[in-house]
Design an enzyme around this catalytic site. Sequence first.
Site, short mmCIF file in Angstrom:
data_model
loop_
_atom_site.label_atom_id
_atom_site.label_comp_id
_atom_site.label_asym_id
_atom_site.label_seq_id
_atom_site.Cartn_x
_atom_site.Cartn_y
_atom_site.Cartn_z
N ALA A 107 0.83 -1.21 0.00
CA ALA A 107 0.00 0.00 0.00
C ALA A 107 0.87 1.26 0.00
O ALA A 107 0.54 2.25 -0.67
CB ALA A 107 -0.94 -0.01 1.20
N ASP A 148 -0.64 -8.98 -3.02
CA ASP A 148 -0.86 -7.75 -2.27
C ASP A 148 -1.00 -6.57 -3.22
O ASP A 148 -1.92 -5.76 -3.09
CB ASP A 148 0.33 -7.48 -1.32
CG ASP A 148 0.31 -8.38 -0.11
OD1 ASP A 148 -0.46 -9.36 -0.13
OD2 ASP A 148 1.04 -8.12 0.86
O1 PMV Z 1 2.20 -10.98 4.86
P1 PMV Z 1 1.55 -10.40 3.64
O2 PMV Z 1 0.29 -9.69 3.90
O3 PMV Z 1 2.49 -9.59 2.81
O4 PMV Z 1 1.08 -11.65 2.72
C1 PMV Z 1 2.00 -12.54 2.19
C2 PMV Z 1 1.28 -13.59 1.39
C3 PMV Z 1 2.17 -14.78 1.01
O5 PMV Z 1 1.34 -15.66 0.25
C4 PMV Z 1 2.67 -15.50 2.24
C5 PMV Z 1 3.36 -14.36 0.18
C6 PMV Z 1 3.01 -13.87 -1.21
O6 PMV Z 1 3.87 -13.23 -1.81
O7 PMV Z 1 1.90 -14.14 -1.72
#
Ligand code: PMV
Length: 314
Positions: A107, A148
């Site tokens: 973000a 994300d």
């Molecule tokens: O921790 P966050 O919100 O950045 O989520 C990471 C999600 C994973 O699947 C663990 C890693 C990814 O790059 O998708």
Amino acid sequence: MKKETSIATAIGKIILIGEHAVVYGQPALAIPFPETKIKTIINREKGPVSLECYFYKGLFSKAPDRLLGLTTIVREIVSSFNEKLKDFNITIESSILPERGMGSSAAVAVATVKALYDFFNRPLTEEDLFKWSNMSEKIVHGNPSGIDTAIIIGEKPLYYVKGKPFIPFPFELDAYLVVADTGELGETQAAVSAVKKMVDSNPHKVKPLIRQLGNLTRAAMDSIEKGDIVRLGMIMNNAHAILDELGVSNEKLNYFVSVATKNGALGAKLTGGGRGGCMIALAASKEEAEFICKKLILSGAENTWISNMGVDRK
Ligand code: PMV
């Protein structure tokens, strides 16, 4: 005409299901989380660029390594415009706590890319926004799936498969999502690397777990389409058990999952990279969601939020 100020925002996200498996080509479901926001403000000011954000306040050129994702894309973008890195300052205001699995780094990147393009009067395509934001994510997380960045740019519930076009899905569930912050920093990069090590060293055991997570995500999508929140809750519990087996949960997350399910949640799991960060729980009504939040706060949650998953969701 030169702009004096540019402001851009980006909202947080919650991964409903599919984290970690998404790195290996399985689908994941993510929803926007407008309860948390990032705002980047760029002001014209003579002199060297300065930066003010959660982790740092000072000269841009002296920003710490943990901000390397952000500082790299700012440099690269300004250079791609053939402009000089001077005569402006960047302030990043955040209600998304860092490293809680809410997508704060993506973000921050999205809001900052938007603000920079506006400040320098350049048209911004969605492709460029994704490219720059994901460049920052690669520096921050090593090998991000891109989920994300995709959800934060799109601001719509997303069925995401790495490298495939984003598929928004209608999300009108008569249910509430509780989000609880463990207060512990998540360790996305370490958790992603640990899973990779397990996949490499024990593929016969670990690859089926990753495939099971993918199947659970597909089943979750089906439950959402049918409005079956009871099944969705069970699927969340199953996904959490597998994530725990993959070593990406921790004691506090497991404790919060048990507090939520003992107090009426239809299901609960960690969200995002894990090993800290946040837990999510599904509640059938607002009253039940509020009750679960109360219990989680009494059990040590730093903060809780309730997100409406229904038709009047913003
Ligand atoms: O921790 P966050 O919100 O950045 O989520 C990471 C999600 C994973 O699947 C663990 C890693 C990814 O790059 O998708």
